[in-house]
Design a protein around this motif. Structure first.
Motif, mmCIF file in Angstrom:
data_model
loop_
_atom_site.group_PDB
_atom_site.id
_atom_site.type_symbol
_atom_site.label_atom_id
_atom_site.label_comp_id
_atom_site.label_asym_id
_atom_site.label_seq_id
_atom_site.Cartn_x
_atom_site.Cartn_y
_atom_site.Cartn_z
ATOM 1 N N LEU A 29 19.131 63.200 62.079
ATOM 2 C CA LEU A 29 19.944 62.561 63.120
ATOM 3 C C LEU A 29 19.342 62.809 64.503
ATOM 4 N N ASN A 31 19.022 64.222 68.076
ATOM 5 C CA ASN A 31 19.365 65.529 68.658
ATOM 6 C C ASN A 31 19.223 66.700 67.665
ATOM 7 N N ALA A 32 18.677 66.423 66.474
ATOM 8 C CA ALA A 32 18.555 67.496 65.467
ATOM 9 C C ALA A 32 17.464 68.491 65.842
ATOM 10 N N GLY A 33 16.484 68.004 66.619
ATOM 11 C CA GLY A 33 15.382 68.880 67.024
ATOM 12 C C GLY A 33 14.046 68.473 66.422
ATOM 13 N N THR A 35 11.685 66.307 67.665
ATOM 14 C CA THR A 35 10.586 66.314 68.627
ATOM 15 C C THR A 35 10.241 67.739 69.042
ATOM 16 N N PRO A 46 8.415 73.368 73.184
ATOM 17 C CA PRO A 46 9.432 72.471 72.623
ATOM 18 C C PRO A 46 10.595 72.194 73.567
ATOM 19 N N GLN A 47 10.692 72.987 74.653
ATOM 20 C CA GLN A 47 11.818 72.794 75.580
ATOM 21 C C GLN A 47 11.607 71.557 76.452
ATOM 22 N N VAL A 49 11.334 68.438 76.081
ATOM 23 C CA VAL A 49 11.426 67.232 75.256
ATOM 24 C C VAL A 49 12.489 66.282 75.777
ATOM 25 N N LYS A 131 18.248 75.032 64.661
ATOM 26 C CA LYS A 131 19.206 75.557 65.655
ATOM 27 C C LYS A 131 19.994 76.746 65.125
HETATM 28 P P1 G3D Z 1 15.451 64.819 68.279
HETATM 29 O O1 G3D Z 1 13.989 64.563 68.504
HETATM 30 O O2 G3D Z 1 15.785 65.127 66.868
HETATM 31 O O3 G3D Z 1 16.341 63.747 68.844
HETATM 32 P P2 G3D Z 1 15.050 66.915 70.229
HETATM 33 O O4 G3D Z 1 15.857 66.163 69.071
HETATM 34 O O5 G3D Z 1 13.851 67.596 69.712
HETATM 35 O O6 G3D Z 1 14.865 65.982 71.366
HETATM 36 O O7 G3D Z 1 16.109 68.066 70.619
HETATM 37 C C1 G3D Z 1 17.394 67.733 71.098
HETATM 38 C C2 G3D Z 1 17.925 68.905 71.940
HETATM 39 O O8 G3D Z 1 18.094 70.035 71.109
HETATM 40 C C3 G3D Z 1 16.972 69.358 73.056
HETATM 41 O O9 G3D Z 1 17.771 69.879 74.110
HETATM 42 C C4 G3D Z 1 16.221 70.508 72.420
HETATM 43 O O10 G3D Z 1 15.701 71.446 73.374
HETATM 44 C C5 G3D Z 1 17.345 71.152 71.616
HETATM 45 N N1 G3D Z 1 16.862 71.912 70.491
HETATM 46 C C6 G3D Z 1 15.948 71.547 69.556
HETATM 47 N N2 G3D Z 1 15.783 72.522 68.656
HETATM 48 C C7 G3D Z 1 16.615 73.535 69.029
HETATM 49 C C8 G3D Z 1 16.889 74.830 68.483
HETATM 50 O O11 G3D Z 1 16.335 75.267 67.456
HETATM 51 N N3 G3D Z 1 17.816 75.587 69.142
HETATM 52 C C9 G3D Z 1 18.453 75.150 70.282
HETATM 53 N N4 G3D Z 1 19.316 75.972 70.843
HETATM 54 N N5 G3D Z 1 18.195 73.952 70.810
HETATM 55 C C10 G3D Z 1 17.291 73.154 70.188
HETATM 56 P P3 G3D Z 1 18.128 69.041 75.436
HETATM 57 O O12 G3D Z 1 18.934 69.984 76.233
HETATM 58 O O13 G3D Z 1 16.822 68.676 76.057
HETATM 59 O O14 G3D Z 1 18.900 67.849 74.960
#
Ligand code: G3D
Length: 249
Positions: A29, A31-33, A35, A46-47, A49, A131
């Motif tokens: 989905l 926002n799953a993380g 990217t 990774p921050q 993104v 996450k």
């Molecule tokens: P997507 O590519 O699946 O849509 P993204 O998701 O990689 O863009 O990540 C969405 C948001 O979740 C990002 O924050 C990212 O920093 C955060 N995120 C990704 N992985 C983790 C994790 O393991 N832990 C935490 N706490 N956050 C994570 P923003 O604030 O940029 O929307």
């Protein structure tokens, strides 16, 4: 002595083997993380993104593998494009936001659709339960239960490994060990069956290209017919106008 020589020969054989090209599709989905995970694997922070809107293609070298990862946008309206990348993929990385309990049902349905797809079923799947650093994140066992993971992978004959992880823990050499472990698991399982999976990838990709070509021709033919009908209609209108005008001359 013999076993030492055999080991040396095996090592030499592996060392001489050409790099294997592997394509992975990374889904889950929005926002799953996804990217963040790909960036971490690549060695980027990774921050930094922005959510994947369409898709991005990342090429990287992992040991003996030349890996291409398609990081696909996970928004509801864009998920329809995922299937276009299934045929060329050797395996799947499915990223789950373990802290988003409200969307776990949507995650389950989405994962079921992916694994049931005829161009994915039977291929190895790595599930990243991401996450884990977030408070209230579901643990591995809860994710397995909520996604009915065992049932899903058995029904679709997919080898599967789940890794609880956090994509923002670190990157490059400091990448979360679970992500590294998961990726190594995925690549080594693809390697075990490399010839068969590659044959399937080539066949499915060729079929998909042929289908796309056929669809393109059919679309062009429909456009041609519509144009022809419009032009016939306009000639008829023209003819009627002339006829009408002559009646009054
Ligand atoms: P997507 O590519 O699946 O849509 P993204 O998701 O990689 O863009 O990540 C969405 C948001 O979740 C990002 O924050 C990212 O920093 C955060 N995120 C990704 N992985 C983790 C994790 O393991 N832990 C935490 N706490 N956050 C994570 P923003 O604030 O940029 O929307």
């Amino acid at each position: 002595m013999f076993s030492l020589m055999a080991n040396c020969c095996n090592w030499l054989k592996r060392w001489r083997e050409p790099a294997r090209k592997v394509t992975l599709v990374m889904v889950g989905l929005d926002n799953a993380g996804k990217t963040a995970t790909v960036r971490g694997i690549q060695g980027d922070n990774p921050q930094d993104v922005a959510p994947t809107v369409g898709f991005s293609k990342v090429d990287l070298k992992q040991g003996k593998f030349e890996v291409t990862i398609f990081d696909l946008g996970g928004g509801k309206r864009i998920r329809g494009i995922w299937k276009n990348y299934y045929s060329e993929s050797h395996g799947v990385v499915f990223v789950v936001d373990s802290s988003d309990v409200q969307r776990i049902q949507e995650t389950r349905e989405t994962m079921a659709e992916v694994l049931q797809h005829p161009r994915i079923a039977g291929k190895p799947v790595l599930v990243l339960a991401n996450k884990q650093d977030q408070e209230g994140a579901l643990a591995e066992a809860d994710i397995i239960e909520n996604l009915s993971l065992e049932k899903l992978v058995n029904e679709n004959k997919c080898l599967c490994q789940i890794e609880p992880c956090s994509a923002v823990l670190g990157y490059g050499k400091k990448l979360d060990k679970s992500i590294k472990k998961g990726l190594n698991w995925l690549l080594s399982n693809i390697a075990k069956d490399y010839e068969a999976i590659t044959e399937r990838v080539q066949k499915d990709t060729a079929e998909q290209r042929a289908q796309e070509e056929q669809d393109k021709k059919e679309r062009a033919e429909r456009v041609r017919q519509i144009r022809e009908e419009r032009s016939e209609e306009s000639s008829l209108q023209q003819f009627k106008k002339v006829l009408f005008a002559r009646m009054f001359i």
